[in-house]
Design an enzyme around this catalytic site. Structure first.
Site, PDB file in Angstrom:
ATOM      1  N   HIS A  53       1.079   5.239   0.904  1.00 16.15           N
ATOM      2  CA  HIS A  53       0.466   6.258   1.767  1.00 16.15           C
ATOM      3  C   HIS A  53       0.524   7.620   1.082  1.00 16.15           C
ATOM      4  O   HIS A  53       1.560   7.988   0.530  1.00 16.15           O
ATOM      5  CB  HIS A  53       1.261   6.419   3.072  1.00 16.15           C
ATOM      6  CG  HIS A  53       1.226   5.250   4.003  1.00 16.15           C
ATOM      7  ND1 HIS A  53       0.433   5.225   5.126  1.00 16.15           N
ATOM      8  CD2 HIS A  53       1.917   4.086   4.003  1.00 16.15           C
ATOM      9  CE1 HIS A  53       0.644   4.085   5.786  1.00 16.15           C
ATOM     10  NE2 HIS A  53       1.536   3.371   5.123  1.00 16.15           N
ATOM     11  N   HIS A  71       0.839  -1.201   0.000  1.00 16.38           N
ATOM     12  CA  HIS A  71       0.000   0.000   0.000  1.00 16.38           C
ATOM     13  C   HIS A  71       0.870   1.245   0.000  1.00 16.38           C
ATOM     14  O   HIS A  71       1.881   1.305   0.690  1.00 16.38           O
ATOM     15  CB  HIS A  71      -0.955   0.038   1.206  1.00 16.38           C
ATOM     16  CG  HIS A  71      -0.285  -0.176   2.520  1.00 16.38           C
ATOM     17  ND1 HIS A  71       0.074  -1.436   2.965  1.00 16.38           N
ATOM     18  CD2 HIS A  71       0.123   0.691   3.467  1.00 16.38           C
ATOM     19  CE1 HIS A  71       0.649  -1.330   4.148  1.00 16.38           C
ATOM     20  NE2 HIS A  71       0.708  -0.047   4.483  1.00 16.38           N
TER      21      HIS A  71
END
Ligand code: 5GP
Ligand code: ZN
Length: 142
Positions: free
Chosen positions: A102, A100
């Site tokens: 950010h 992921h």
């Protein structure tokens, strides 16, 4: 899908999320514990632990989504800047093992620090060591 993965459960709709963007490949949603207003995560819908494990076309979709979302996130919270980063692996601080990116909106005098603040005792590498690292990285791409 990885059964015990929080982010796979978000993709499946088993855990709710504040979704800001979705297509066939990628999902973007607000971080549940935001470091600043607008803190957003961008993930592939398929389970890959790290960037290293992610197929190039999927990683490309994640990056293009980050590229599209950064200005929208900054505008939404009136932020003049953002830190965009991946914790890539457990030793780098990755807590959720589903890759992921950010987007953390940043503000003047927000007390946050730059990526260079991650390391306090940076190594003093000789020219020889730098030559070897340069060659090893290049060789690893062949
Ligand atoms: P990491 O440390 O792995 O780079 O970041 C994981 C991020 O996921 C953290 O910022 C954490 O707040 C966020 N997070 C963990 N669980 C959930 C969840 O169930 N929902 C959402 N929206 N974010 C989560
Ligand atoms: Zn997953």
């Amino acid at each position: 899908m990885s059964e015990d993965c929080i982010f796979c459960q978000i993709v499946a709709g088993d855990i709710p999320s504040r979704t800001v963007y979705e297509d066939d490949t990628v999902l973007a949603f607000l971080d549940a514990n935001p470091l600043s207003p607008g803190h957003t995560l961008v993930i592939p819908k398929t389970h890959h632990e790290r960037l290293n494990d992610t197929p190039a076309d999927v990683a490309g979709e994640v990056l293009s989504t980050l590229h599209e979302l950064v200005p929208a996130v900054e505008a939404a919270v009136d932020a003049p800047a953002s830190t965009v980063a991946f914790n890539n692996g457990e030793e780098a601080g990755q807590e959720v093992p589903h890759v992921h990116g950010h987007i953390i909106p940043r503000f003047e005098d927000d007390g946050g620090r730059p990526i260079h603040a991650l390391v306090t005792d940076s190594p003093d590498l000789s020219d020889g060591e730098l030559d070897a690292i340069e060659a090893d990285i290049a060789a690893g791409l062949e």
